[in-house]
Structures are given as structure tokens and as C-alpha cells.
Design a protein around this motif. Structure first.
Motif: not given
Length: 599
Positions: A59-84
Motif C-alpha cells: 500500500e505504501q507504493s500504491a499510495g505514492y502512486a495515487a498522490s502523484a497521479y493527483g498532481y499530474l492530472t489535477g483529479r484526486p488519485g484513489i488508493l484502495l486498501t484493506v482494513s487495519g
């Protein structure tokens, strides 16, 4: 009778489908994440509705990807994770979005509401856990609340200063069902009621004051950062510089809004520019450590800052001479309009412009003299020059350059040339290591027409690529077979690059460790564990290129200029996942804790 009853029962959908339907209808096209209980069905349903789900191994790398996607596109990057623990791992990405002010939404499954507080599987008060890094946290307590919750976090992520938001989805809510017609009505109602950004307040007096300060200044400077890049202010900034003839200085991720090769670029004369300017127009860049807090001795004590920022709180914190709260693109457009009515321009013979141009030329010539030397074993400059030239030779849209590491990022910032906006991603405001490969995947997904080139230090690369290094001398067939299963677990991002066949070439500067391996003095090599490797040491000549080969990608190991040129030419032309392992002299680097600017 049973058949007749079934025929009259209206078709229904569960919470997973309703979340996916809400996301798709509200404009989401991509998601990043790691699936498992209770969100696996959600990911599959999202894909079925046209959302591309990019599956990661952590999830760490997926989260970094989602954050950068938000910057590059101007739309919220979406990160999906399990619980806990999945949610906790995802906090790396959410906090990165918070630090860099990029729009992102983390969506996490959570335990059944009735079992909260009883020690349920992966139970955690996730709303409380994300509080420090979330602009808004929503929990859908009933399936009918899902569309509204989705809309609220998506909208808040981009409202005002962008940032991360959080959506909590309990397992029982995801299992709840409602009729398709009711679900459609709920989503349609949310679509109609979505609020848009408020109209920009009048800035007439602030704009007039800013233009007056710039007009009267003897040594003005324009500074812009990634906030201006996010705002898509490149055309307005280009016009402002052309109208006024004022030199400009980008922050590291502001590079490319105007080409680094522009005649008014002050990047190669940074110390002179910030040390002598009397008025600085700062657009979409915070006066934090990256800009020495706007304080002496780096800046003149007499400098007057005009700070343009989307956040009034940021302006209040920095206390500039003049603050303008607003979107960078909008504000610069207003400045251009005001200047056009009564134009002024410094001109090439202006003493200030001449001094900046002269210093930039001198420093540039000194750098080029160093770069012209072919040093073998490699230092940092020789391979960086070859990489620069290879990137500049790419036809079509400029590649997106992702850079992280200590020496690698510092040298790359000075040597690599950006000519187009949003084509440089680096460690950012927090100086975060480990973002590189997540950023690469985000860039490849957001801009599929562009090649993505990661220029990584071996330490930064190792954060998201693996936790096992393999020396070429150890790669006998037996050991390789034993380690292959480990690689499949540990080479997280390598597998993701190959699985999605992304046009990403990762260049690793392999100097044997953090800053370059064992730098200890004799006095430091003592104690009962003196024979252990140094804290900064990795395995010498680690076979990083072998990692991607394990999954079907192309690996190269290079030690000479000709070998590097050949590897870059082949990998750039192929536009397929590749790793170029560049062996660098372990004594070529130096410890680097902050970005140092000496020009």
C-alpha cells in the motif's frame, strides 16, 4: 409461486457496486491499491464499470502512486486498501499528498460496525488514525450514505489547497443491498447537488499593488513552484516573463513550466538571484526550507515578497509584504491583464538582467566543462550527462523524469533539462525516499504517450524495489533458484511495471550504499559489531538489473560511457519496462541531507 415472487423482486446491488458506480459517475478513471478482505469485490466491480485498477504489492507504493497521479492530472488519485494494517501502510501515501498538497482519496475497508471494540479482524479506528493527514474523513454507516460520502471526499480533495481525504467503508455496509433504482436515484441526486468552487473574490487592489511593486523594482525575480504547475499556469507565466523581461527561478518540481533553456532562467545563477533581488513574486511555492524560509542570509533582508498562494493560511504564516490568495493561473492572468494596460519591460541590457545572464552563463560553462569529461569508474556527472543527452534526443512529448536519492537527485536537478511542465517528479516537500517507482507507475498511467525515466540512487530504488541485494558474484544457478521466490515477494514494483507493460526505464546509480558505502573513520569502526557492514553499506555491485529480468523485463549493467549510451538507446526505443544498473565509484558521492545550491 416462487418463480412469480422472484420475478417481481426488483434487482438489487450491494455496497461494493454502489461505491464503484459512484466513483465512476463522479469522474474517477483510475485506482491504485492492494485488494483483500473486505475490498476485493469493490476493485473488481470498479474495473467492470470502466475504472482501471492498478494492483500493487504494498500500500505504501500504491499510495505514492495515487498522490502523484493527483498532481499530474489535477483529479484526486484513489488508493484502495484493506482494513487495519492496510490502512496504516496507506498513510505513507496520504501523508505524502498532505505534505505536497496534492489531491488524493484513500478508501479503506474496515471491520463490521457491530464488532467494533471487540477485537475484530484487523480492527482499527481508522478515521482517528488518518486524522493528522486528512482534510476530510467520512465513514459510510449505511449503504445509502455511500454516494454522498464519495462525492464529499472527492470534492474536498481538490477544494482550496489540495490534499488527501479518507473514506471508511465498513464490511457490513459493503454487504448491504438496495434496489438498483434506489441506487440510481441516490447517485443522480449527488451528481446534481455537487458544489463547485466559489467564485474568486475581487483582487483588484492586490493586483494593482503587485504590478506597482514589480514596476518600481530594480531587481525583480519571479519564483514558481509545483503549485503553479498543478494550477496549469505555464501559459500565463510565459506571458508574464515575456511581457516584463523579469528573470525567473523554478523550484525543483516547478522546472519545465518554462524551459530550463529559456534566456531569462536564473537557475544557474540561483544564489545571485535570491541574494540580490529586491522584489520577489513567489507563485505556487511555499517559503519553506526549499526556499530558505525567505530569510537572510540567503535572501536580502530588504527583499519584498509578493506571495501568491491558494491558501490564506499559508500567506498568514509567511507574512509577506503582499499576499494574494487565489489560484496561480487566475492570479497571473490578472497580473498580465493589468500590465498589458500599462506595459513595462526590463530588456536584455538592463543591469539586473545582464548580471543574471552573465552569472548563469559562467556557471553553465563551468558545469559543462566538468560534464565534458568521461570519468571511469563513473562519477555522478558522466552518466548524468549521457542520460541528459539521451532524454533530450527523445522525439515527441518530453519524457517524465522521476528522480530520488541523495547525490543522484542533487546532481540530476542541476544537469537534467526540463522543457515541458509537470515532467519532473522528485522527493518533494518532505524529501521522501521510496516514492520513485510509485511515481513512475502513476506517470505512465496518467501520461501513456510519454516515456517515463527514473533516475534513482541505489538507496532510493531499494525502498520500493526490494530488501534483498544480489551481488553478481553470488548469482550461481543454485542460489538464484533459491532466491527467485524471495524476489517474487520483494521486487514489488518491478513486477508491477512488467505486469502492466509500462513504458518505464529505471536507471539505478549503484555506488554501493547510502551516499556511497562505508565512509566510516577508523574511530567509528570499533565495538563488538565492528565486523558488520557499515550502516550505509549495501552489497557491492548488486545485480539490480537481475530483478526485472526475473519477471520478463530487460536488464542492463553498464560501467562505461559506450555501454550506457547503448543501453539507453535500446531501452528508450523499446518503451518497455527496463532497469539500467549503472556502476558508480563508491567514493564519488557525499552525504547530502538538504538540497544544496551553490551556483
Amino acid at each position: 409461486m416462487a418463480d412469480e415472487s422472484a420475478a417481481t423482486t426488483p434487482p438489487s446491488i450491494d455496497g461494493n457496486v454502489l461505491v464503484a458506480k459512484s466513483l465512476a459517475r463522479l469522474g474517477v478513471t483510475h485506482m491504485f491499491g492492494v485488494v483483500g478482505i473486505p475490498v476485493t469485490s469493490l476493485a473488481s466491480r470498479a474495473m467492470a464499470l470502466g475504472i482501471r485498477f492498478v494492483a500493487f504489492h504494498n500500500e505504501q507504493s500504491a499510495g505514492y502512486a495515487a498522490s502523484a497521479y493527483g498532481y499530474l492530472t489535477g483529479r484526486p488519485g484513489i488508493l484502495l486498501t484493506v482494513s487495519g494494517p492496510g490502512c496504516v501502510h496507506g498513510l505513507a501515501g496520504l501523508s505524502n499528498a498532505w505534505a505536497n498538497t496534492w489531491p488524493m482519496v484513500m478508501i479503506s475497508g474496515s471491520c463490521d460496525q457491530r464488532d467494533a471494540g471487540r477485537g475484530d479482524f484487523q480492527e482499527l479506528d481508522q478515521v482517528d488514525a488518518v486524522k493528522a493527514f486528512s482534510k476530510l474523513s467520512e465513514k459510510a454507516k449505511d449503504v445509502r450514505e455511500i454516494p454522498n460520502c464519495v462525492a464529499k471526499v472527492l470534492d474536498r480533495a481538490v477544494a482550496g489547497r489540495p490534499g488527501g481525504c479518507y473514506l471508511d467503508l465498513p464490511s457490513d455496509v459493503l454487504r448491504q443491498k438496495i434496489s438498483e433504482s434506489e441506487a440510481e436515484n441516490l447517485v443522480a441526486e449527488v451528481e446534481k447537488s455537487r458544489k463547485h468552487e466559489p467564485i474568486q473574490a475581487s483582487l483588484k487592489s492586490e493586483i494593482e499593488s503587485a504590478v506597482s511593486l514589480l514596476r518600481k523594482a530594480e531587481r525583480p525575480l519571479i519564483v514558481f513552484g509545483k503549485g503553479a504547475a498543478y494550477s496549469r499556469a505555464e501559459d500565463e507565466l510565459k506571458k508574464l516573463v515575456e511581457l516584463t523581461g523579469i528573470p525567473f527561478l523554478p523550484t525543483p518540481m516547478g522546472k519545465g513550466l518554462l524551459p530550463d533553456t529559456h534566456e531569462l532562467s536564473a537557475t544557474a545563477a540561483r544564489s545571485l538571484a535570491i541574494g540580490k533581488c529586491d522584489v520577489a513574486l513567489v507563485v505556487g511555492a511555499r517559503l519553506n526550507w526549499l526556499l530558505h524560509f525567505g530569510e537572510s542570509p540567503k535572501w536580502s533582508k530588504e527583499v519584498k515578497f509578493i506571495l501568491v498562494d491558494i491558501s490564506e493560511e499559508e500567506i498568514e504564516l509567511r507574512k509577506p509584504h503582499l499576499g494574494i490568495a487565489g489560484d496561480a493561473k487566475t492570479v497571473i492572468g490578472l497580473l498580465n491583464r493589468e500590465i498589458k494596460d500599462d506595459p513595462f519591460c526590463l530588456g536584455k541590457t538592463d543591469p539586473w538582467v545582464e548580471s543574471i545572464s552573465k552569472k548563469a552563463k559562467e556557471n553553465g560553462e563551468k558545469m559543462e566543462a566538468q560534464l565534458a569529461k568521461d570519468v571511469v569508474p563513473f562519477n555522478f556527472l558522466t552518466p548524468m550527462r549521457i542520460i541528459r543527452d539521451a532524454i533530450l534526443a527523445v522525439e515527441g512529448p518530453s519524457p517524465v523524469v522521476v528522480s530520488e536519492g541523495a547525490n543522484t537527485m542533487d546532481v540530476g536537478r542541476s544537469v537534467l533539462v526540463q522543457k515541458e511542465p509537470r515532467t519532473r517528479l522528485d522527493a518533494g516537500t518532505w524529501g521522501t525516499m521510496g516514492v520513485g517507482l510509485g511515481y513512475c507507475i502513476a506517470a505512465a498511467v496518467a501520461s501513456p504517450d510519454r516515456l517515463v525515466v527514473a533516475v534513482e540512487g541505489d538507496s532510493g530504488f531499494g525502498f520500493s524495489a526490494m530488501e534483498v541485494e544480489v551481488s553478481d558474484t553470488l548469482l550461481n544457478p543454485i542460489l538464484w533458484n533459491c532466491l527467485l521466490s524471495c524476489f517474487k515477494l520483494l521486487s514489488l514494483m518491478m513486477q508491477t511495471l512488467v505486469r502492466y507493460n509500462l513504458a518505464v526505464v529505471v536507471i539505478v546509480f549503484n555506488n554501493g550504499g547510502v551516499y556511497g558505502g562505508d565512509r566510516r573513520s577508523p574511530e567509528e569502526i570499533s565495538g563488538p559489531h565492528k565486523d558488520d557492514p557499515a550502516p550505509t553499506s549495501f552489497v557491492p555491485n548488486a545485480g539490480y538489473h537481475k530483478l526485472i529480468e526475473a519477471f520478463g523485463g530487460k536488464g542492463y549493467v553498464v560501467e562505461t560511457p559506450d555501454e550506457l549510451k547503448s543501453a539507453l538507446a535500446e531501452s528508450f526505443a523499446a518503451r518497455k519496462p527496463a532497469v539500467v544498473n549503472v556502476i558508480v565509484d563508491p567514493f564519488a558521492g557525499a552525504e547530502s541531507g538538504r538540497l544544496q545550491h551553490k551556483n
